[in-house]
Design an enzyme around this catalytic site. Structure first.
Site, short mmCIF file in Angstrom:
data_model
loop_
_atom_site.label_atom_id
_atom_site.label_comp_id
_atom_site.label_asym_id
_atom_site.label_seq_id
_atom_site.Cartn_x
_atom_site.Cartn_y
_atom_site.Cartn_z
N GLY A 51 36.15 26.20 8.45
CA GLY A 51 36.55 26.73 7.24
C GLY A 51 36.91 28.20 7.57
N TYR A 52 36.36 29.14 8.38
CA TYR A 52 36.21 30.45 8.72
C TYR A 52 37.80 30.44 9.23
CZ TYR A 52 31.53 31.16 9.35
OH TYR A 52 30.19 30.90 9.44
N GLY A 53 38.00 29.76 10.13
CA GLY A 53 39.97 29.78 9.43
C GLY A 53 40.10 30.39 11.28
#
Length: 105
Positions: A51-53
Site C-alpha cells: 500500500g505504500y507504493g
C-alpha cells in the site's frame, strides 16, 4: 545508536533488529536514497508495504547500500483487502517480482 544493535530472536534462532526504518509516505522515487543513508547510519531492518507504493524503491536501496543482503531484513505487508489464500499468494509473488526480498543478485 545503541537501540539499532538490539534484536529479537526468532523461533529459528535468527536475530532480527528490534527497530526497523519505516518507509510509509516516502515516494518510490526517493526511498532508495533514504535506505542507503539509513543503512550507513546503522539500520539493518527496513519496513514497507504494498500500500505504500514504494517496494520497488526499497529493493533498489537494499541493492545499492553496499551491505551483504544476508545482513539486512525487509518486512512488507499485503494490501488490506486481501482476505484469501490465493489472493495472498499472488500478492506475495507480486512483491517478490519487485525484487524487494530477492536482492542477492
Amino acid at each position: 545508536m545503541m537501540i539499532l544493535n538490539e534484536h529479537f530472536t526468532l523461533s529459528n534462532g535468527i536475530q532480527i533488529p528490534k527497530i526497523g526504518l519505516g518507509t510509509w509516505m516516502i515516494d518510490d522515487s526517493e526511498v532508495a536514497d533514504v535506505i542507503v543513508k539509513a543503512a550507513n547510519e546503522g539500520y539493518r531492518h527496513f519496513d514497507t508495504a504494498q500500500g505504500y507504493g514504494n517496494e520497488r524503491g526499497v529493493g533498489e536501496g537494499i541493492r545499492k547500500c553496499g551491505l551483504p543482503r544476508e545482513e539486512l531484513f525487509v518486512t512488507t505487508k499485503l494490501e488490506a483487502g486481501i482476505k484469501d489464500y490465493g489472493g495472498a499468494t499472488r500478492a506475495i509473488h507480486a512483491s517478490l517480482e519487485k525484487r524487494v526480498w530477492n536482492t542477492l543478485t
